[in-house]
Design a protein around this motif. Structure first.
Motif, mmCIF file in Angstrom:
data_model
loop_
_atom_site.group_PDB
_atom_site.id
_atom_site.type_symbol
_atom_site.label_atom_id
_atom_site.label_comp_id
_atom_site.label_asym_id
_atom_site.label_seq_id
_atom_site.Cartn_x
_atom_site.Cartn_y
_atom_site.Cartn_z
ATOM 1 N N VAL A 62 -2.711 3.401 -10.501
ATOM 2 C CA VAL A 62 -3.319 2.334 -9.717
ATOM 3 C C VAL A 62 -4.819 2.531 -9.682
ATOM 4 O O VAL A 62 -5.306 3.643 -9.464
ATOM 5 N N PRO A 113 -5.354 -4.462 -6.193
ATOM 6 C CA PRO A 113 -5.190 -3.276 -7.036
ATOM 7 C C PRO A 113 -4.751 -3.648 -8.450
ATOM 8 O O PRO A 113 -3.994 -4.593 -8.658
ATOM 9 N N THR A 125 0.830 -1.203 0.000
ATOM 10 C CA THR A 125 0.000 0.000 0.000
ATOM 11 C C THR A 125 0.865 1.254 0.000
ATOM 12 O O THR A 125 0.650 2.175 -0.789
ATOM 13 N N ARG A 148 -7.969 1.142 -7.629
ATOM 14 C CA ARG A 148 -8.281 0.415 -6.407
ATOM 15 C C ARG A 148 -9.789 0.295 -6.209
ATOM 16 O O ARG A 148 -10.517 1.239 -6.468
#
Length: 116
Positions: free
Chosen positions: A88, A96, A74, A90
């Protein structure tokens, strides 16, 4: 009985003896970042090379392959995203989806020269 789970190592079925190019400017930029950002970027490049796509799912198996915990992932993804090396996507409760981008731009990395 032990409650420890065996270490997960994904099976890679491609010929790993074949040379795979890596963008050195991207790798150099990741090594300037603190934490496990460079280590995670190497894992992302591994998945990009296997799937021949600049967009990959960052699963727990991939994290285990490069020995990075999900908490460190993370942090490292946020650092890589802030540096402009990846994008990314998410969703809560999902892995992800990471896209390698051309450094300094937002366009996905073109792989036609790398893996033809």
């Amino acid at each position: 009985m032990s409650n420890t789970l065996p270490r997960i190592r994904p099976a890679i079925r491609q010929n790993l003896k074949q040379a795979r190019p890596v963008r050195l400017d991207t790798l150099e930029a990741a090594t300037q970042l603190p934490g496990k950002a460079a280590q995670l970027l190497i894992g992302i490049w591994l998945m990009v090379a296997l799937f021949k796509s600049p967009t990959v799912l960052l699963t727990r198996r991939t994290m285990a392959r490069v020995n990075v915990s999900r908490y460190a992932v993370t942090d490292a993804l946020r650092r890589l995203e802030a540096a402009g090396l990846v994008k990314v996507w998410r969703l809560p409760g999902r892995s992800p989806r990471v896209t390698l981008v051309e450094p300094g731009t937002g366009t996905p990395l073109r792989l036609d020269n790398f893996y033809s």
